[in-house]
Design a protein around this motif. Structure first.
Motif, PDB file in Angstrom:
ATOM      1  N   VAL A 182       0.828  -1.203   0.000  1.00 25.26           N
ATOM      2  CA  VAL A 182       0.000   0.000   0.000  1.00 25.26           C
ATOM      3  C   VAL A 182       0.865   1.257   0.000  1.00 25.26           C
ATOM      4  O   VAL A 182       0.512   2.257  -0.635  1.00 25.26           O
ATOM      5  CB  VAL A 182      -0.984  -0.010   1.196  1.00 25.26           C
ATOM      6  CG1 VAL A 182      -0.258   0.148   2.522  1.00 25.26           C
ATOM      7  CG2 VAL A 182      -2.030   1.081   1.016  1.00 25.26           C
ATOM      8  N   GLU A 183       2.014   1.222   0.667  1.00 23.05           N
ATOM      9  CA  GLU A 183       2.913   2.376   0.656  1.00 23.05           C
ATOM     10  C   GLU A 183       3.490   2.606  -0.733  1.00 23.05           C
ATOM     11  O   GLU A 183       3.602   3.748  -1.197  1.00 23.05           O
ATOM     12  CB  GLU A 183       4.035   2.169   1.671  1.00 23.05           C
ATOM     13  CG  GLU A 183       3.568   2.258   3.117  1.00 23.05           C
ATOM     14  CD  GLU A 183       4.653   1.873   4.103  1.00 23.05           C
ATOM     15  OE1 GLU A 183       4.870   2.630   5.066  1.00 23.05           O
ATOM     16  OE2 GLU A 183       5.294   0.818   3.917  1.00 23.05           O
ATOM     17  N   ALA A 184       3.873   1.535  -1.403  1.00 27.41           N
ATOM     18  CA  ALA A 184       4.421   1.655  -2.753  1.00 27.41           C
ATOM     19  C   ALA A 184       3.382   2.213  -3.715  1.00 27.41           C
ATOM     20  O   ALA A 184       3.661   3.114  -4.516  1.00 27.41           O
ATOM     21  CB  ALA A 184       4.919   0.289  -3.234  1.00 27.41           C
ATOM     22  N   LEU A 185       2.165   1.692  -3.644  1.00 25.27           N
ATOM     23  CA  LEU A 185       1.096   2.175  -4.509  1.00 25.27           C
ATOM     24  C   LEU A 185       0.795   3.645  -4.223  1.00 25.27           C
ATOM     25  O   LEU A 185       0.648   4.452  -5.149  1.00 25.27           O
ATOM     26  CB  LEU A 185      -0.166   1.338  -4.290  1.00 25.27           C
ATOM     27  CG  LEU A 185      -0.116  -0.103  -4.821  1.00 25.27           C
ATOM     28  CD1 LEU A 185      -1.306  -0.890  -4.286  1.00 25.27           C
ATOM     29  CD2 LEU A 185      -0.105  -0.125  -6.349  1.00 25.27           C
ATOM     30  N   ALA A 186       0.718   3.991  -2.941  1.00 25.61           N
ATOM     31  CA  ALA A 186       0.417   5.368  -2.561  1.00 25.61           C
ATOM     32  C   ALA A 186       1.512   6.321  -3.027  1.00 25.61           C
ATOM     33  O   ALA A 186       1.232   7.447  -3.474  1.00 25.61           O
ATOM     34  CB  ALA A 186       0.237   5.466  -1.049  1.00 25.61           C
ATOM     35  N   ALA A 187       2.763   5.888  -2.940  1.00 24.36           N
ATOM     36  CA  ALA A 187       3.880   6.722  -3.385  1.00 24.36           C
ATOM     37  C   ALA A 187       3.775   7.013  -4.877  1.00 24.36           C
ATOM     38  O   ALA A 187       3.942   8.159  -5.319  1.00 24.36           O
ATOM     39  CB  ALA A 187       5.200   6.038  -3.074  1.00 24.36           C
ATOM     40  N   ALA A 188       3.491   5.979  -5.663  1.00 25.03           N
ATOM     41  CA  ALA A 188       3.358   6.169  -7.110  1.00 25.03           C
ATOM     42  C   ALA A 188       2.185   7.094  -7.432  1.00 25.03           C
ATOM     43  O   ALA A 188       2.265   7.935  -8.332  1.00 25.03           O
ATOM     44  CB  ALA A 188       3.175   4.823  -7.803  1.00 25.03           C
ATOM     45  N   MET A 189       1.090   6.939  -6.696  1.00 22.24           N
ATOM     46  CA  MET A 189      -0.062   7.808  -6.901  1.00 22.24           C
ATOM     47  C   MET A 189       0.292   9.262  -6.591  1.00 22.24           C
ATOM     48  O   MET A 189      -0.025  10.179  -7.358  1.00 22.24           O
ATOM     49  CB  MET A 189      -1.226   7.349  -6.016  1.00 22.24           C
ATOM     50  CG  MET A 189      -1.831   6.020  -6.396  1.00 22.24           C
ATOM     51  SD  MET A 189      -3.106   5.519  -5.202  1.00 22.24           S
ATOM     52  CE  MET A 189      -3.503   3.868  -5.812  1.00 22.24           C
ATOM     53  N   TYR A 190       0.937   9.470  -5.472  1.00 24.83           N
ATOM     54  CA  TYR A 190       1.291  10.822  -5.035  1.00 24.83           C
ATOM     55  C   TYR A 190       2.205  11.510  -6.052  1.00 24.83           C
ATOM     56  O   TYR A 190       1.979  12.657  -6.435  1.00 24.83           O
ATOM     57  CB  TYR A 190       1.981  10.748  -3.680  1.00 24.83           C
ATOM     58  CG  TYR A 190       2.085  12.070  -2.942  1.00 24.83           C
ATOM     59  CD1 TYR A 190       1.234  12.356  -1.880  1.00 24.83           C
ATOM     60  CD2 TYR A 190       3.038  13.027  -3.291  1.00 24.83           C
ATOM     61  CE1 TYR A 190       1.322  13.560  -1.190  1.00 24.83           C
ATOM     62  CE2 TYR A 190       3.133  14.231  -2.619  1.00 24.83           C
ATOM     63  CZ  TYR A 190       2.279  14.496  -1.566  1.00 24.83           C
ATOM     64  OH  TYR A 190       2.386  15.698  -0.891  1.00 24.83           O
ATOM     65  N   ILE A 191       3.233  10.788  -6.483  1.00 25.02           N
ATOM     66  CA  ILE A 191       4.209  11.357  -7.409  1.00 25.02           C
ATOM     67  C   ILE A 191       3.573  11.724  -8.746  1.00 25.02           C
ATOM     68  O   ILE A 191       3.964  12.701  -9.393  1.00 25.02           O
ATOM     69  CB  ILE A 191       5.376  10.377  -7.620  1.00 25.02           C
ATOM     70  CG1 ILE A 191       6.188  10.242  -6.320  1.00 25.02           C
ATOM     71  CG2 ILE A 191       6.300  10.828  -8.757  1.00 25.02           C
ATOM     72  CD1 ILE A 191       7.224   9.135  -6.342  1.00 25.02           C
TER      73      ILE A 191
ATOM     74  N   LYS B 269      -5.082  12.501  -3.564  1.00 26.13           N
ATOM     75  CA  LYS B 269      -6.301  12.083  -2.877  1.00 26.13           C
ATOM     76  C   LYS B 269      -6.461  10.563  -2.914  1.00 26.13           C
ATOM     77  O   LYS B 269      -6.907   9.943  -1.954  1.00 26.13           O
ATOM     78  CB  LYS B 269      -7.518  12.749  -3.526  1.00 26.13           C
ATOM     79  CG  LYS B 269      -7.614  14.248  -3.291  1.00 26.13           C
ATOM     80  CD  LYS B 269      -7.855  14.562  -1.824  1.00 26.13           C
ATOM     81  CE  LYS B 269      -8.076  16.045  -1.614  1.00 26.13           C
ATOM     82  NZ  LYS B 269      -8.297  16.381  -0.181  1.00 26.13           N
ATOM     83  N   GLU B 270      -6.075   9.980  -4.042  1.00 22.67           N
ATOM     84  CA  GLU B 270      -6.139   8.519  -4.155  1.00 22.67           C
ATOM     85  C   GLU B 270      -5.127   7.862  -3.210  1.00 22.67           C
ATOM     86  O   GLU B 270      -5.424   6.827  -2.590  1.00 22.67           O
ATOM     87  CB  GLU B 270      -5.870   8.098  -5.599  1.00 22.67           C
ATOM     88  CG  GLU B 270      -6.985   8.439  -6.572  1.00 22.67           C
ATOM     89  CD  GLU B 270      -6.899   9.863  -7.116  1.00 22.67           C
ATOM     90  OE1 GLU B 270      -7.633  10.167  -8.073  1.00 22.67           O
ATOM     91  OE2 GLU B 270      -6.107  10.667  -6.580  1.00 22.67           O
ATOM     92  N   ALA B 271      -3.951   8.456  -3.083  1.00 24.11           N
ATOM     93  CA  ALA B 271      -2.939   7.936  -2.152  1.00 24.11           C
ATOM     94  C   ALA B 271      -3.471   7.968  -0.728  1.00 24.11           C
ATOM     95  O   ALA B 271      -3.315   6.999   0.036  1.00 24.11           O
ATOM     96  CB  ALA B 271      -1.659   8.763  -2.265  1.00 24.11           C
ATOM     97  N   GLN B 272      -4.116   9.060  -0.356  1.00 20.78           N
ATOM     98  CA  GLN B 272      -4.688   9.187   0.984  1.00 20.78           C
ATOM     99  C   GLN B 272      -5.773   8.143   1.209  1.00 20.78           C
ATOM    100  O   GLN B 272      -5.885   7.571   2.304  1.00 20.78           O
ATOM    101  CB  GLN B 272      -5.258  10.589   1.172  1.00 20.78           C
ATOM    102  CG  GLN B 272      -4.200  11.684   1.218  1.00 20.78           C
ATOM    103  CD  GLN B 272      -4.809  13.070   1.196  1.00 20.78           C
ATOM    104  OE1 GLN B 272      -6.023  13.231   1.038  1.00 20.78           O
ATOM    105  NE2 GLN B 272      -3.980  14.088   1.353  1.00 20.78           N
ATOM    106  N   PHE B 273      -6.563   7.892   0.177  1.00 23.42           N
ATOM    107  CA  PHE B 273      -7.658   6.923   0.303  1.00 23.42           C
ATOM    108  C   PHE B 273      -7.134   5.526   0.616  1.00 23.42           C
ATOM    109  O   PHE B 273      -7.629   4.848   1.529  1.00 23.42           O
ATOM    110  CB  PHE B 273      -8.472   6.888  -0.997  1.00 23.42           C
ATOM    111  CG  PHE B 273      -9.569   5.853  -1.003  1.00 23.42           C
ATOM    112  CD1 PHE B 273     -10.778   6.115  -0.385  1.00 23.42           C
ATOM    113  CD2 PHE B 273      -9.383   4.633  -1.622  1.00 23.42           C
ATOM    114  CE1 PHE B 273     -11.801   5.159  -0.382  1.00 23.42           C
ATOM    115  CE2 PHE B 273     -10.391   3.667  -1.621  1.00 23.42           C
ATOM    116  CZ  PHE B 273     -11.595   3.934  -0.998  1.00 23.42           C
TER     117      PHE B 273
END
Length: 248
Positions: A165-174, A179-183
C-alpha cells in the motif's frame, strides 16, 4: 512481506545513511514504533478513516506471490476492501507496474499511463527475490520508486522497505493522485504516517517531470539530509535492518 524490491531507484547508496542517531532520537523512534505496532495489532477491516481521500477511478492491481503472512499483508487487506484487483501469473498488465525489473523511476510523466491503463505492484519478498518469476508478470511500463522510508510497523523508518500500500500510494502521489494515495493509506491506522515521514521527498518528486529529474531530486534530497544533523525519527537508530523479515 514487503514490496521493497520494487522501490529501489538506480544508483542508491544507503550504507552510511542510517548510522547517525543520539539517545533522544532512539527514544523517540522506539516510542513511535511502539505506537504503530499497537495500532497495527488493533487494525481491523473497518477503518475509522474511510472518509479520507478519493477512491481511484483507474485500475489498481497486484500480483500476490504468497511470500508473506496473510494477516500482515497490506495487499490482502486491500483485497478484502475490494479496492485492488488480484492478477494471476502469466497475466499481462497494460498499465504501470512497480517492479525491480524496471529501468526508470516513476515520475509525473507517468500520470497519463496510470489514468488510462492503471497501476499495479508486485507483492514479493527480498528473501525470495531469486525465485520470483518476474517474466510471468509483464508490463510495457515497469517502474522503480525513488528513495522513501517505510512507515509500516514492521519496518518503520527503513529506506525502501515499503509495504504494497505504501508503494502504490507513493506512485499515486508522485503522479498527481494525492487524494487517491490518501484513500488507500486511510485503510490502515498507521497509513497517515507514511505521508508525514516522506512529505518533503514526495513533494520534490511530484514537482519533477521525467525519471531523470526524479533521480536528480533524489540525489539532492539525500545530500541535504546527510548534511543536516539527524534529529528526526525518520531514520533507523542502528544497523538492524536484517532483524525481521519483510512483510507488507
Amino acid at each position: 512481506m514487503l514490496n521493497g524490491v520494487s522501490t529501489m531507484a538506480p544508483g542508491k547508496n544507503l550504507k552510511n545513511r542510517s548510522k547517525r542517531s543520539n539517545q533522544q532520537t532512539e527514544r523517540d523512534y522506539a516510542e513511535r514504533l511502539n505506537e504503530l505496532t499497537v495500532a497495527s495489532s488493533e487494525d481491523s477491516d473497518d477503518s475509522s478513516s474511510d472518509g479520507e481521500g478519493t477512491e481511484a477511478s483507474f485500475t489498481v492491481a497486484m500480483w500476490d506471490l504468497n511470500h508473506c503472512d496473510p494477516k500482515k499483508c497490506s495487499g490482502r487487506k486491500l483485497l478484502r476492501h475490494k479496492i485492488i484487483k488480484n492478477l494471476k501469473l502469466g497475466q499481462r498488465f497494460p498499465g504501470l507496474v512497480l517492479s525491480p525489473v524496471g529501468t526508470q523511476c516513476v515520475s509525473p510523466n507517468d500520470k497519463e499511463i496510470i489514468e488510462k491503463s492503471g497501476l499495479a505492484v508486485i507483492d514479493c519478498s527480498w528473501a525470495k527475490i531469486d525465485e520470483t518469476p518476474f517474466g510471468r508478470m509483464k508490463s510495457h511500463h515497469p517502474r522503480l520508486l525513488p528513495f522513501l522510508v517505510a512507515a509500516n510497523p514492521i519496518n518503520y523508518g527503513k529506506p525502501y522497505q515499503l509495504s504494497c500500500v505504501e508503494a502504490l500510494a507513493a506512485a499515486m502521489y508522485i503522479t498527481g493522485h494525492k487524494k487517491e494515495a490518501q484513500f488507500y493509506l486511510s485503510k490502515f491506522s498507521w497509513g497517515h504516517s507514511f505521508l508525514e515521514l516522506n512529505n518533503e521527498a514526495l513533494d520534490l518528486y511530484a514537482a519533477c517531470t521525467d525519471s531523470k529529474s526524479v533521480l536528480e531530486a533524489q540525489a539532492k534530497y539525500l545530500e541535504s539530509a546527510q548534511k543536516q544533523e539527524d534529529t528526526r525519527p525518520m531514520w533507523p537508530p542502528s544497523d538492524s535492518d536484517s532483524e525481521s523479515e519483510d512483510h507488507s
